[in-house]
Design a protein around this motif. Sequence first.
Motif, PDB file in Angstrom:
ATOM      1  N   TYR A  10      46.142  45.267  43.245  1.00 54.96           N
ATOM      2  CA  TYR A  10      45.212  46.288  43.723  1.00 54.96           C
ATOM      3  C   TYR A  10      43.869  46.139  43.013  1.00 54.96           C
ATOM      4  N   GLY A  11      42.776  46.311  43.748  1.00 56.61           N
ATOM      5  CA  GLY A  11      41.446  46.115  43.185  1.00 56.61           C
ATOM      6  C   GLY A  11      41.178  47.000  41.982  1.00 56.61           C
TER       7      GLY A  11
ATOM      8  N   TRP B 148      52.184  42.370  33.680  1.00 57.08           N
ATOM      9  CA  TRP B 148      52.004  43.392  34.719  1.00 57.08           C
ATOM     10  C   TRP B 148      52.070  42.712  36.083  1.00 57.08           C
ATOM     11  N   LEU B 149      52.938  43.209  36.949  1.00 53.98           N
ATOM     12  CA  LEU B 149      53.061  42.558  38.249  1.00 53.98           C
ATOM     13  C   LEU B 149      53.240  43.552  39.376  1.00 53.98           C
ATOM     14  N   GLU B 150      52.834  43.125  40.553  1.00 56.83           N
ATOM     15  CA  GLU B 150      53.125  43.812  41.802  1.00 56.83           C
ATOM     16  C   GLU B 150      53.995  42.883  42.635  1.00 56.83           C
ATOM     17  N   THR B 151      54.933  43.435  43.358  1.00 59.26           N
ATOM     18  CA  THR B 151      55.698  42.669  44.331  1.00 59.26           C
ATOM     19  C   THR B 151      56.255  43.613  45.371  1.00 59.26           C
ATOM     20  N   PRO B 152      55.818  43.463  46.632  1.00 62.10           N
ATOM     21  CA  PRO B 152      54.827  42.507  47.136  1.00 62.10           C
ATOM     22  C   PRO B 152      53.444  42.777  46.548  1.00 62.10           C
TER      23      PRO B 152
ATOM     24  N   ALA C 244      36.832  45.100  46.953  1.00 63.62           N
ATOM     25  CA  ALA C 244      35.425  44.720  46.798  1.00 63.62           C
ATOM     26  C   ALA C 244      35.054  44.506  45.329  1.00 63.62           C
ATOM     27  N   SER C 245      35.772  45.174  44.408  1.00 64.08           N
ATOM     28  CA  SER C 245      35.458  45.038  42.981  1.00 64.08           C
ATOM     29  C   SER C 245      35.990  43.742  42.380  1.00 64.08           C
ATOM     30  N   VAL C 246      36.871  43.047  43.107  1.00 65.66           N
ATOM     31  CA  VAL C 246      37.369  41.752  42.632  1.00 65.66           C
ATOM     32  C   VAL C 246      36.264  40.711  42.817  1.00 65.66           C
ATOM     33  N   PRO C 247      35.964  39.922  41.791  1.00 63.99           N
ATOM     34  CA  PRO C 247      34.898  38.916  41.918  1.00 63.99           C
ATOM     35  C   PRO C 247      35.080  38.042  43.163  1.00 63.99           C
TER      36      PRO C 247
END
Length: 422
Positions: free
Chosen positions: A140-141, A181-185, A382-385
Amino acid sequence: MATSLVTTCVQVIMGDNTKTPVTNGRIVEDVEENNGYLPYPKGFATAAIHVAQEPEQWNALAVVPPIVMSTTYKQFSPANPKKYEYGRSGNPTRNILEQILAALEGGKHGICYSSGLGAITAVVGALEIGDHVICGDDVYGGTNRLFNNVAKSFGITTSFVDLTHLENIRNAIQPNTKLVWLETPTNPILKIVDIRSISDFAKKHNLLVAVDNTFLTPYLQRPLELGADIVAHSLTKYMNGHSDVVMGAVIVNDEKLHSKMRFIQNAMGIVPSPFDCYQVSRSLKTLAIRMKQHSASSLTLAKYLETHPKVTKVIHPGLVSHPQHELFKQQTSGHSGMISFYIRGGLKESEKFLSNLKLFTLAESLGGYESLAELPSVMTHASVPKEDREKLGITDSLIRLSVGLEDVEDLIQDVNEALAIV
């Protein structure tokens, strides 16, 4: 591994003679086939409705737990309260929700925070200056922004890596690494991460593993049973499911970790309101049936999108075409309402498609009863480079859908008509 609290709840309700075998925290007797996935957790809906709901705990014997709005509580003598002393430190309505969350995740302790990012902030608050975090590259951004910008200002560094390959974690470990730290999916590319393998690896290196379980909820995935130390949620999404509450939570088993997270909840003051806690407790009672519908409808729509000539690629873990489809079946009971797909063209085509949807609302967030659509590259991420977005495949042609509870035939028609205009 601790006995599932969902199973415990069922045994209490059904009587002490319940001798149902349990595998991976799930009752397995008479389990129907679930298309190759793990079985749905039996007793889940029962626990969501009955855990911490005993009318005897209230003077009025209320069947529905009341909303306790008081900010302070009478004490018998100085520093001698009955149970609660101040609303930030504890609240009966919040305490009930925390007990339900722990039960549904098969954990011992639930701790609620004022938002999903508040929950992540609390986990960061449990770290120390100089610590290092390994985080999934596709998250997540807001999570990316928190680790990349805010945590860094407190002396905590983060390496973002593709967690679908264990070797990347091995290469990223530093002497000061404390947390994975992870997300899945993942969000929004929907990559699947092997929770058990990462947890086993992390334990050998004394690392904590935190899993953001927002996309699937404990009805479809239970990270603690797969070895994770912390489960985090944006309760704003599926767990509440009505797009009217902002809240987060973490669930843990370890007593020391629980004490630390509880201290941070009080010390940082990132607590939710009693009314919002009441709302989420109410919503959890329908979580099981909601997730089944989200799951069925999203897979139907994903299969339709795969056949459309104006769609170049569909990402849904329930599709055989997904690269981690088999792993997904091994650690979940199915997918939620999330679909990502690439539309043929670029920003112009994406904007035209999104502006012509009628049932899907163009909006951020996900997991509500209503269907939502968004363009991650200029909205949630949008905040992700930009260079990182491009590397991940978060292009201007990537559309993310949150499939709601409307009739799926109407949703398919809505998508079809919007694509026809592109």
